[in-house]
Design an enzyme around this catalytic site. Sequence first.
Site, PDB file in Angstrom:
ATOM      1  N   GLU A 144      -0.204  23.227  44.766  1.00 57.10           N
ATOM      2  CA  GLU A 144      -0.945  24.497  44.870  1.00 57.10           C
ATOM      3  C   GLU A 144      -2.440  24.248  44.990  1.00 57.10           C
ATOM      4  O   GLU A 144      -3.120  24.902  45.787  1.00 57.10           O
ATOM      5  CB  GLU A 144      -0.637  25.404  43.680  1.00 57.10           C
ATOM      6  N   HIS A 147      -3.952  23.486  48.328  1.00 57.14           N
ATOM      7  CA  HIS A 147      -4.268  24.618  49.213  1.00 57.14           C
ATOM      8  C   HIS A 147      -5.741  25.025  49.084  1.00 57.14           C
ATOM      9  O   HIS A 147      -6.288  25.657  49.989  1.00 57.14           O
ATOM     10  CB  HIS A 147      -3.395  25.829  48.868  1.00 57.14           C
TER      11      HIS A 147
HETATM   12 NI    NI Z   1       2.289  25.558  49.563  1.00 60.34          NI
END
Ligand code: NI
Length: 179
Positions: A144, A147
Site C-alpha cells: 500500500e 502506491h
Molecule cells: Ni495495490
Amino acid sequence: MTVREILKMGDARLLRMAEPVQTFDTPELHALIADLHDTMAAVNGAGLASPQIGVNLQLVIFGSTAVNPRYPGRPLVPRTVLLNPDITPLGTEEEEDWEGCLSVPGLRGVVPRWSRIRYTGFDEKGTPIDRTVDGFHARVVQHECDHLIGKLYPMRVRDFSHFGFTEVLFPDISAAEDD
Ligand code: NI
C-alpha cells in the site's frame, strides 16, 4: 458515502509522489476515508491507497475484521487507516509471495518484500501509530505504501515466470472475484 473509480495501471496519476496530509480530523478527510472504505469493500480489497482513487495524499487503508476472500488462508490484518507513513525494514531478510492489486485487475505476481518492518504514521485523528510487524501484515503495508511513491507491484517483480492471470493461476479464487 461513495464507491469511487479505481485508477488502473497506465494512468499517470498512479506514478506520482503523494503529498503528506497536513490537517487531521477534518470533515473532508473523514469523507475521503469513508469513500476509500466503501470502494475497498465493494471489491473485497486487502488495502487501498488514496492515489488509487486519484487523490494524491499519503493515506492508505488496509486490513479487515474478517479474512479476505481474495486472500484465503492469510492471517487477519487489523483494520487500519494510516497517514503519512514511514517504513523501516528490520534486518535484511526478504520473503516472496503472491500479490494482486486493484489497479492491476486480473493479474497476480510473486513479489519480494522485507520480512519484518517497523512502520509509523498517524491515524485520521492525528494519533501516532507505531507497529513492528512481519509476514502478510508487513507485505500489505509495503504494497500500500508503495502506491504513495508511484510504485505498482509489477515494478517489484523479479521473476516474470511467476506473474500471470489470476483465473489461470488461482481458478478457485478467481471464480468468486472479478479481479
Ligand atoms: Ni495495490
